[in-house]
Design a protein around this motif. Sequence first.
Motif, PDB file in Angstrom:
ATOM      1  N   ASP A 287       3.731   3.371 -12.724  1.00 48.01           N
ATOM      2  CA  ASP A 287       3.378   2.136 -13.450  1.00 48.01           C
ATOM      3  C   ASP A 287       1.909   1.790 -13.253  1.00 48.01           C
ATOM      4  OD1 ASP A 287       5.958   1.940 -14.316  1.00 48.01           O
ATOM      5  OD2 ASP A 287       6.563   0.379 -12.870  1.00 48.01           O
ATOM      6  N   ALA A 288       1.426   2.008 -12.022  1.00 48.98           N
ATOM      7  CA  ALA A 288       0.016   1.722 -11.734  1.00 48.98           C
ATOM      8  C   ALA A 288      -0.892   2.650 -12.546  1.00 48.98           C
ATOM      9  CB  ALA A 288      -0.259   1.880 -10.234  1.00 48.98           C
ATOM     10  N   VAL A 289      -0.492   3.903 -12.700  1.00 52.96           N
ATOM     11  CA  VAL A 289      -1.282   4.832 -13.518  1.00 52.96           C
ATOM     12  C   VAL A 289      -1.308   4.339 -14.959  1.00 52.96           C
ATOM     13  CG1 VAL A 289      -1.389   7.180 -14.471  1.00 52.96           C
ATOM     14  CG2 VAL A 289      -0.845   6.842 -12.043  1.00 52.96           C
ATOM     15  N   ARG A 290      -0.139   3.910 -15.461  1.00 52.32           N
ATOM     16  CA  ARG A 290      -0.063   3.445 -16.848  1.00 52.32           C
ATOM     17  C   ARG A 290      -0.997   2.255 -17.063  1.00 52.32           C
ATOM     18  NH1 ARG A 290       5.098   2.715 -17.189  1.00 52.32           N
ATOM     19  NH2 ARG A 290       5.476   4.815 -17.970  1.00 52.32           N
ATOM     20  N   SER A 291      -0.948   1.261 -16.183  1.00 56.09           N
ATOM     21  CA  SER A 291      -1.798   0.087 -16.416  1.00 56.09           C
ATOM     22  C   SER A 291      -3.268   0.417 -16.171  1.00 56.09           C
ATOM     23  CB  SER A 291      -1.324  -1.124 -15.605  1.00 56.09           C
ATOM     24  OG  SER A 291      -1.449  -0.865 -14.246  1.00 56.09           O
TER      25      SER A 291
ATOM     26  N   HIS B 264     -10.948  10.195 -17.393  1.00 55.75           N
ATOM     27  CA  HIS B 264     -11.384   8.926 -16.775  1.00 55.75           C
ATOM     28  C   HIS B 264     -11.077   8.930 -15.282  1.00 55.75           C
ATOM     29  CE1 HIS B 264     -11.282   7.778 -20.977  1.00 55.75           C
ATOM     30  NE2 HIS B 264      -9.966   7.903 -21.009  1.00 55.75           N
ATOM     31  N   ARG B 265     -11.174  10.103 -14.622  1.00 54.85           N
ATOM     32  CA  ARG B 265     -10.715  10.240 -13.249  1.00 54.85           C
ATOM     33  C   ARG B 265     -11.245   9.146 -12.312  1.00 54.85           C
ATOM     34  NH1 ARG B 265     -11.970  14.312  -9.485  1.00 54.85           N
ATOM     35  NH2 ARG B 265     -14.140  13.723  -9.760  1.00 54.85           N
ATOM     36  N   ASP B 266     -12.572   8.927 -12.290  1.00 53.88           N
ATOM     37  CA  ASP B 266     -13.128   8.003 -11.303  1.00 53.88           C
ATOM     38  C   ASP B 266     -12.650   6.563 -11.557  1.00 53.88           C
ATOM     39  OD1 ASP B 266     -14.301  10.157 -10.115  1.00 53.88           O
ATOM     40  OD2 ASP B 266     -16.276   9.821 -11.014  1.00 53.88           O
ATOM     41  N   ALA B 267     -12.594   6.166 -12.830  1.00 54.35           N
ATOM     42  CA  ALA B 267     -12.103   4.821 -13.168  1.00 54.35           C
ATOM     43  C   ALA B 267     -10.625   4.692 -12.799  1.00 54.35           C
ATOM     44  CB  ALA B 267     -12.308   4.542 -14.652  1.00 54.35           C
ATOM     45  N   LEU B 268      -9.875   5.771 -13.051  1.00 55.38           N
ATOM     46  CA  LEU B 268      -8.448   5.770 -12.717  1.00 55.38           C
ATOM     47  C   LEU B 268      -8.255   5.629 -11.203  1.00 55.38           C
ATOM     48  CD1 LEU B 268      -5.468   6.203 -13.502  1.00 55.38           C
ATOM     49  CD2 LEU B 268      -5.899   8.671 -13.541  1.00 55.38           C
ATOM     50  N   GLN B 269      -9.043   6.383 -10.444  1.00 59.24           N
ATOM     51  CA  GLN B 269      -8.926   6.306  -8.986  1.00 59.24           C
ATOM     52  C   GLN B 269      -9.273   4.891  -8.486  1.00 59.24           C
ATOM     53  OE1 GLN B 269     -11.515   8.799  -6.454  1.00 59.24           O
ATOM     54  NE2 GLN B 269      -9.749   8.999  -5.088  1.00 59.24           N
ATOM     55  N   ASP B 270     -10.349   4.306  -9.007  1.00 53.58           N
ATOM     56  CA  ASP B 270     -10.736   2.951  -8.572  1.00 53.58           C
ATOM     57  C   ASP B 270      -9.635   1.948  -8.892  1.00 53.58           C
ATOM     58  OD1 ASP B 270     -13.109   3.911  -7.679  1.00 53.58           O
ATOM     59  OD2 ASP B 270     -14.294   3.208  -9.398  1.00 53.58           O
ATOM     60  N   ALA B 271      -9.073   2.049 -10.096  1.00 52.31           N
ATOM     61  CA  ALA B 271      -8.030   1.102 -10.497  1.00 52.31           C
ATOM     62  C   ALA B 271      -6.782   1.267  -9.627  1.00 52.31           C
ATOM     63  CB  ALA B 271      -7.694   1.295 -11.974  1.00 52.31           C
ATOM     64  N   LEU B 272      -6.441   2.506  -9.279  1.00 55.11           N
ATOM     65  CA  LEU B 272      -5.271   2.732  -8.415  1.00 55.11           C
ATOM     66  C   LEU B 272      -5.526   2.171  -7.023  1.00 55.11           C
ATOM     67  CD1 LEU B 272      -4.188   6.301  -9.593  1.00 55.11           C
ATOM     68  CD2 LEU B 272      -2.968   4.152  -9.952  1.00 55.11           C
ATOM     69  N   THR B 273      -6.721   2.357  -6.501  1.00 58.85           N
ATOM     70  CA  THR B 273      -7.061   1.809  -5.183  1.00 58.85           C
ATOM     71  C   THR B 273      -6.881   0.291  -5.190  1.00 58.85           C
ATOM     72  OG1 THR B 273      -8.683   3.580  -4.929  1.00 58.85           O
ATOM     73  CG2 THR B 273      -8.859   1.722  -3.402  1.00 58.85           C
ATOM     74  N   ARG B 274      -7.364  -0.332  -6.260  1.00 54.44           N
ATOM     75  CA  ARG B 274      -7.235  -1.803  -6.353  1.00 54.44           C
ATOM     76  C   ARG B 274      -5.778  -2.234  -6.408  1.00 54.44           C
ATOM     77  NH1 ARG B 274     -11.696  -1.350  -9.744  1.00 54.44           N
ATOM     78  NH2 ARG B 274     -10.368  -1.481 -11.605  1.00 54.44           N
ATOM     79  N   GLN B 275      -4.916  -1.363  -6.940  1.00 52.40           N
ATOM     80  CA  GLN B 275      -3.481  -1.701  -7.012  1.00 52.40           C
ATOM     81  C   GLN B 275      -2.720  -1.244  -5.767  1.00 52.40           C
ATOM     82  OE1 GLN B 275      -1.591  -1.392 -11.088  1.00 52.40           O
ATOM     83  NE2 GLN B 275      -3.407  -0.146 -11.447  1.00 52.40           N
ATOM     84  N   GLY B 276      -3.434  -0.780  -4.750  1.00 50.51           N
ATOM     85  CA  GLY B 276      -2.785  -0.414  -3.493  1.00 50.51           C
ATOM     86  C   GLY B 276      -2.172   0.981  -3.496  1.00 50.51           C
TER      87      GLY B 276
ATOM     88  N   MET C 292       0.843  -1.200   0.000  1.00 54.70           N
ATOM     89  CA  MET C 292       0.000   0.000   0.000  1.00 54.70           C
ATOM     90  C   MET C 292       0.885   1.259   0.000  1.00 54.70           C
ATOM     91  SD  MET C 292      -3.139   1.313   0.490  1.00 54.70           S
ATOM     92  CE  MET C 292      -3.728   2.938   0.892  1.00 54.70           C
ATOM     93  N   ILE C 293       0.667   2.141  -0.962  1.00 54.44           N
ATOM     94  CA  ILE C 293       1.394   3.413  -0.973  1.00 54.44           C
ATOM     95  C   ILE C 293       0.407   4.515  -0.573  1.00 54.44           C
ATOM     96  CG2 ILE C 293       2.708   5.064  -2.369  1.00 54.44           C
ATOM     97  CD1 ILE C 293       3.683   2.742  -4.045  1.00 54.44           C
ATOM     98  N   PRO C 294       0.656   5.152   0.584  1.00 55.63           N
ATOM     99  CA  PRO C 294      -0.308   6.146   1.078  1.00 55.63           C
ATOM    100  C   PRO C 294      -0.160   7.483   0.352  1.00 55.63           C
ATOM    101  CG  PRO C 294       1.549   6.023   2.578  1.00 55.63           C
ATOM    102  CD  PRO C 294       1.821   5.025   1.471  1.00 55.63           C
TER     103      PRO C 294
ATOM    104  N   ALA D 285      12.118   6.545  -4.621  1.00 60.77           N
ATOM    105  CA  ALA D 285      12.020   6.517  -6.082  1.00 60.77           C
ATOM    106  C   ALA D 285      11.290   5.250  -6.532  1.00 60.77           C
ATOM    107  CB  ALA D 285      13.417   6.590  -6.699  1.00 60.77           C
ATOM    108  N   ASP D 286      11.479   4.153  -5.787  1.00 62.93           N
ATOM    109  CA  ASP D 286      10.764   2.905  -6.106  1.00 62.93           C
ATOM    110  C   ASP D 286       9.255   3.082  -5.976  1.00 62.93           C
ATOM    111  OD1 ASP D 286      12.696   1.223  -6.906  1.00 62.93           O
ATOM    112  OD2 ASP D 286      12.922   0.149  -4.980  1.00 62.93           O
ATOM    113  N   GLN D 287       8.859   3.735  -4.880  1.00 66.11           N
ATOM    114  CA  GLN D 287       7.420   3.963  -4.673  1.00 66.11           C
ATOM    115  C   GLN D 287       6.867   4.838  -5.793  1.00 66.11           C
ATOM    116  OE1 GLN D 287       7.847   5.514  -0.625  1.00 66.11           O
ATOM    117  NE2 GLN D 287       6.491   3.878   0.099  1.00 66.11           N
ATOM    118  N   ARG D 288       7.649   5.854  -6.164  1.00 67.56           N
ATOM    119  CA  ARG D 288       7.206   6.757  -7.223  1.00 67.56           C
ATOM    120  C   ARG D 288       7.022   5.985  -8.544  1.00 67.56           C
ATOM    121  NH1 ARG D 288      11.895   9.584  -8.967  1.00 67.56           N
ATOM    122  NH2 ARG D 288      11.756   8.151 -10.707  1.00 67.56           N
TER     123      ARG D 288
END
Length: 369
Positions: A358-362, A290-302, A1-3, A350-353
Amino acid sequence: MIPLLDLKAQHSDIGPEVEAAALRVLRSGRHVLGPEVEAFERDLASYCGVGTAIGVNSGTSALHLSLLGLGVGPGDEVVTVAFTFVATVAAIMYTGARPVLVDVDDTLTMDPRLLEAAITPRTKAIILVHLHGQTADMGAIMSVADRHGIPVIEDACQAHGAEEHGRRAGSMGRLGCFSFYPGKNLGAAGEGGAVTTDDEKLARRIFLLRDWGAEHKYDHRMLAYNYRMEAMQGAILRVKLAHLERWTEARRAIAAGYREALATLPDVEPTPEREGTRHVYHVFAVRSPHRDALQDALTRQGVQTGIHYPVPAHLQPGYASLGYAPGDFPVSERAAAEVLSLPIYPEMTADQRRTVADAVRSALQLAQT
Ligand SMILES: *Cc1c(COP(=O)(O)O)cnc(C)c1O
């Protein structure tokens, strides 16, 4: 999880210094104002490049006292932006004056082209918001304000250390207002705020307004407030202020890394940096259709994200009495539907960044299929 932000990481970085300051206050027996707050006020004034800083108990109190210091009250108007945290607008209403809102531009700060038309003979002040850590367009705005002789208050609650052509936030208008709410770039261990100014007379008025208006004990010459800063907060903020430049540079490096990683992606656009500004990245905001879809997908990826802000001030139910309607501030309304704040804090690696990028890209690839 990245806060979205990680205050525990900050404490593990500088814990011993902060704890020593806290212990010193506990043992001193002096818990409100006093030498710890005065020392912080001196350091903050010098950091901002102004003559005086006045420590108070929140950013909202700083805004309220700035307006009162300028003599704003019932019958007056104060111009500010629709796209801000509601405290900016609320502070105007606390004085009995009427907030007159204007729209922002693509930097999410006041669109200077709209300012002139919002000014009337009743306009007593202008409050600019350096949103997300980027200064508003000071050159363009100050030239309109100066032509009309209207004082400018900088809401720098998200912009500690931000600069415009080398001048620090809080030193460019007549007054600057800071919040030290824990999650801000400079955060207390509780509530805190400050007003900055070069105007000695205004500063004296605000010192009085902060603490019951008594020049001598029990001699109350004005209606005033208990907006005093606690000694504990002053002592801790003074320790942290010494680290602020290092933290700001770390935030800017993360932002630069995000910008590079996101540059080639469609449908995600970081807020542009205005020429001549030093953005301090309280928030790293991107815009996406696609803000809301992007936010949901990021949440699912932690990956934790935020929205600053999902509803502009003029459409908040508690502010319906201002009489605005959907469509009044189209840039603010579109921003509210499209902005998304990615994790950013000085201790982020830098790893977290890279993981976030990467999570945004996918997530965007998913949104497009
Ligand atoms: C945080 C904030 C405030 C209010 O500060 P508090 O210390 O929470 O009262 C005002 N304006 C803006 C833009 C803020 O981000």
